[in-house]
Design a protein around this motif. Structure first.
Motif, PDB file in Angstrom:
ATOM      1  N   THR A  93       0.833  -1.212   0.000  1.00 29.03           N
ATOM      2  CA  THR A  93       0.000   0.000   0.000  1.00 29.03           C
ATOM      3  C   THR A  93       0.866   1.261   0.000  1.00 29.03           C
ATOM      4  O   THR A  93       0.556   2.231  -0.681  1.00 29.03           O
ATOM      5  CB  THR A  93      -0.984   0.026   1.186  1.00 29.03           C
ATOM      6  N   ARG A  94       1.958   1.244   0.760  1.00 26.60           N
ATOM      7  CA  ARG A  94       2.867   2.404   0.768  1.00 26.60           C
ATOM      8  C   ARG A  94       3.531   2.587  -0.589  1.00 26.60           C
ATOM      9  O   ARG A  94       3.692   3.711  -1.071  1.00 26.60           O
ATOM     10  CB  ARG A  94       3.909   2.251   1.879  1.00 26.60           C
ATOM     11  N   LEU A  95       3.929   1.488  -1.195  1.00 22.72           N
ATOM     12  CA  LEU A  95       4.567   1.563  -2.518  1.00 22.72           C
ATOM     13  C   LEU A  95       3.617   2.110  -3.577  1.00 22.72           C
ATOM     14  O   LEU A  95       4.021   2.911  -4.428  1.00 22.72           O
ATOM     15  CB  LEU A  95       5.072   0.178  -2.948  1.00 22.72           C
ATOM     16  N   ILE A  96       2.366   1.679  -3.533  1.00 21.55           N
ATOM     17  CA  ILE A  96       1.374   2.171  -4.499  1.00 21.55           C
ATOM     18  C   ILE A  96       1.266   3.689  -4.399  1.00 21.55           C
ATOM     19  O   ILE A  96       1.303   4.398  -5.409  1.00 21.55           O
ATOM     20  CB  ILE A  96       0.008   1.488  -4.284  1.00 21.55           C
ATOM     21  N   ASN A 122       0.634  -6.267 -12.778  1.00 22.23           N
ATOM     22  CA  ASN A 122      -0.672  -5.669 -13.069  1.00 22.23           C
ATOM     23  C   ASN A 122      -1.811  -6.588 -12.646  1.00 22.23           C
ATOM     24  O   ASN A 122      -2.835  -6.121 -12.130  1.00 22.23           O
ATOM     25  CB  ASN A 122      -0.796  -5.329 -14.548  1.00 22.23           C
ATOM     26  N   SER A 123      -1.636  -7.873 -12.850  1.00 25.86           N
ATOM     27  CA  SER A 123      -2.664  -8.839 -12.458  1.00 25.86           C
ATOM     28  C   SER A 123      -2.882  -8.807 -10.943  1.00 25.86           C
ATOM     29  O   SER A 123      -4.028  -8.784 -10.472  1.00 25.86           O
ATOM     30  CB  SER A 123      -2.247 -10.238 -12.913  1.00 25.86           C
ATOM     31  N   VAL A 124      -1.812  -8.776 -10.183  1.00 26.48           N
ATOM     32  CA  VAL A 124      -1.928  -8.710  -8.728  1.00 26.48           C
ATOM     33  C   VAL A 124      -2.577  -7.393  -8.310  1.00 26.48           C
ATOM     34  O   VAL A 124      -3.465  -7.370  -7.449  1.00 26.48           O
ATOM     35  CB  VAL A 124      -0.549  -8.888  -8.056  1.00 26.48           C
ATOM     36  N   LEU A 125      -2.163  -6.283  -8.918  1.00 27.83           N
ATOM     37  CA  LEU A 125      -2.734  -4.980  -8.561  1.00 27.83           C
ATOM     38  C   LEU A 125      -4.225  -4.906  -8.906  1.00 27.83           C
ATOM     39  O   LEU A 125      -5.007  -4.336  -8.141  1.00 27.83           O
ATOM     40  CB  LEU A 125      -1.962  -3.850  -9.242  1.00 27.83           C
ATOM     41  N   MET A 126      -4.624  -5.485 -10.032  1.00 28.16           N
ATOM     42  CA  MET A 126      -6.052  -5.498 -10.378  1.00 28.16           C
ATOM     43  C   MET A 126      -6.846  -6.346  -9.383  1.00 28.16           C
ATOM     44  O   MET A 126      -7.964  -5.983  -9.012  1.00 28.16           O
ATOM     45  CB  MET A 126      -6.254  -5.991 -11.809  1.00 28.16           C
ATOM     46  N   SER A 127      -6.263  -7.447  -8.942  1.00 29.78           N
ATOM     47  CA  SER A 127      -6.931  -8.272  -7.932  1.00 29.78           C
ATOM     48  C   SER A 127      -7.061  -7.506  -6.617  1.00 29.78           C
ATOM     49  O   SER A 127      -8.101  -7.576  -5.949  1.00 29.78           O
ATOM     50  CB  SER A 127      -6.150  -9.562  -7.694  1.00 29.78           C
ATOM     51  N   LEU A 128      -6.032  -6.765  -6.250  1.00 33.34           N
ATOM     52  CA  LEU A 128      -6.074  -5.940  -5.051  1.00 33.34           C
ATOM     53  C   LEU A 128      -7.142  -4.860  -5.184  1.00 33.34           C
ATOM     54  O   LEU A 128      -7.899  -4.599  -4.236  1.00 33.34           O
ATOM     55  CB  LEU A 128      -4.698  -5.320  -4.801  1.00 33.34           C
ATOM     56  N   GLU A 129      -7.244  -4.255  -6.356  1.00 34.39           N
ATOM     57  CA  GLU A 129      -8.289  -3.250  -6.591  1.00 34.39           C
ATOM     58  C   GLU A 129      -9.682  -3.855  -6.429  1.00 34.39           C
ATOM     59  O   GLU A 129     -10.554  -3.273  -5.787  1.00 34.39           O
ATOM     60  CB  GLU A 129      -8.146  -2.642  -7.989  1.00 34.39           C
ATOM     61  N   ARG A 130      -9.899  -5.043  -7.001  1.00 30.39           N
ATOM     62  CA  ARG A 130     -11.194  -5.717  -6.846  1.00 30.39           C
ATOM     63  C   ARG A 130     -11.474  -6.038  -5.385  1.00 30.39           C
ATOM     64  O   ARG A 130     -12.593  -5.870  -4.900  1.00 30.39           O
ATOM     65  CB  ARG A 130     -11.245  -6.994  -7.692  1.00 30.39           C
ATOM     66  N   PHE A 131     -10.448  -6.496  -4.688  1.00 30.99           N
ATOM     67  CA  PHE A 131     -10.586  -6.817  -3.259  1.00 30.99           C
ATOM     68  C   PHE A 131     -11.037  -5.578  -2.485  1.00 30.99           C
ATOM     69  O   PHE A 131     -11.998  -5.631  -1.716  1.00 30.99           O
ATOM     70  CB  PHE A 131      -9.256  -7.351  -2.719  1.00 30.99           C
ATOM     71  N   TRP A 132     -10.353  -4.459  -2.692  1.00 22.63           N
ATOM     72  CA  TRP A 132     -10.724  -3.228  -1.999  1.00 22.63           C
ATOM     73  C   TRP A 132     -12.107  -2.737  -2.420  1.00 22.63           C
ATOM     74  O   TRP A 132     -12.874  -2.261  -1.596  1.00 22.63           O
ATOM     75  CB  TRP A 132      -9.688  -2.134  -2.244  1.00 22.63           C
ATOM     76  N   SER A 133     -12.437  -2.845  -3.686  1.00 25.39           N
ATOM     77  CA  SER A 133     -13.768  -2.449  -4.157  1.00 25.39           C
ATOM     78  C   SER A 133     -14.852  -3.270  -3.476  1.00 25.39           C
ATOM     79  O   SER A 133     -15.887  -2.736  -3.080  1.00 25.39           O
ATOM     80  CB  SER A 133     -13.880  -2.614  -5.678  1.00 25.39           C
ATOM     81  N   ASN A 134     -14.607  -4.562  -3.358  1.00 27.29           N
ATOM     82  CA  ASN A 134     -15.576  -5.425  -2.679  1.00 27.29           C
ATOM     83  C   ASN A 134     -15.722  -5.057  -1.204  1.00 27.29           C
ATOM     84  O   ASN A 134     -16.826  -5.075  -0.667  1.00 27.29           O
ATOM     85  CB  ASN A 134     -15.195  -6.889  -2.815  1.00 27.29           C
ATOM     86  N   LEU A 135     -14.619  -4.746  -0.552  1.00 24.22           N
ATOM     87  CA  LEU A 135     -14.690  -4.322   0.848  1.00 24.22           C
ATOM     88  C   LEU A 135     -15.540  -3.078   1.006  1.00 24.22           C
ATOM     89  O   LEU A 135     -16.357  -2.986   1.917  1.00 24.22           O
ATOM     90  CB  LEU A 135     -13.282  -4.045   1.413  1.00 24.22           C
ATOM     91  N   VAL A 136     -15.362  -2.123   0.125  1.00 24.96           N
ATOM     92  CA  VAL A 136     -16.110  -0.875   0.186  1.00 24.96           C
ATOM     93  C   VAL A 136     -17.580  -1.139  -0.134  1.00 24.96           C
ATOM     94  O   VAL A 136     -18.477  -0.624   0.537  1.00 24.96           O
ATOM     95  CB  VAL A 136     -15.517   0.186  -0.781  1.00 24.96           C
ATOM     96  N   SER A 137     -17.857  -1.952  -1.134  1.00 24.39           N
ATOM     97  CA  SER A 137     -19.232  -2.241  -1.551  1.00 24.39           C
ATOM     98  C   SER A 137     -20.020  -2.960  -0.472  1.00 24.39           C
ATOM     99  O   SER A 137     -21.187  -2.693  -0.252  1.00 24.39           O
ATOM    100  CB  SER A 137     -19.241  -3.095  -2.814  1.00 24.39           C
TER     101      SER A 137
END
Length: 150
Positions: free
Chosen positions: A9-12, A132-147
């Motif tokens: 998260t810090r690196l992003i 990119n695949s890992v980052l997209m999975s992380l984005e989906r994970f965070w989106s699901n948490l928020v949703s």
């Protein structure tokens, strides 16, 4: 795992800021002073599309209040053309003006140079694809948490 997650998260965050620094450096090199790095990124992401401010925000690139301000500045400085929709007069669409197209072409050249250097020294196309695949999975994970927390 927690430490690796926090480091990611810090690196992003740092990578995004550093990427904006790269764009700012290129603007300085080109002698462009009437636009900032974030506005340049907005132009590049609009590209040849015609979008509403809401669509820019919905794509997740920017915060709503910042988009409105930056679009206003981009129109004022001749990078964007803003037009009312023929179907819904309340809605406005933006598209790149010639000045915006010229700048995005130059920024595209920067990205091509960067990609060439990265491939030669840092990572292969396949390695970046894995990142990119890992980052997209992380984005989906965070989106699901928020949703699911609403």
């Amino acid at each position: 795992m927690k430490e690796q997650y926090l480091q990611t998260t810090r690196l992003i965050e740092r990578l995004h800021r550093r990427f904006l620094d790269v764009i700012k450096s290129e603007l300085d090199r080109l002698g462009v002073e009437d636009i900032n790095n974030v506005q340049t990124l907005i132009l590049f992401n609009i590209n040849e599309d015609q979008l509403t401010v809401g669509e820019l925000t919905a794509r997740g690139y920017y915060l709503g209040s910042n988009v409105s301000y930056n679009v206003k500045k981009l129109v004022e400085n001749g990078y964007l053309i803003q037009e009312r929709s023929a179907h819904d007069r309340r809605m406005t669409r933006v598209r790149l003006a010639d000045k915006g197209l010229e700048l995005t072409a130059k920024i595209n050249q920067l990205y091509a140079r960067n990609a060439e250097e990265i491939e030669g020294r840092i990572a292969s196309t396949e390695q970046l694809g894995q990142v990119n695949s890992v980052l997209m999975s992380l984005e989906r994970f965070w989106s699901n948490l928020v949703s699911f927390t609403r």
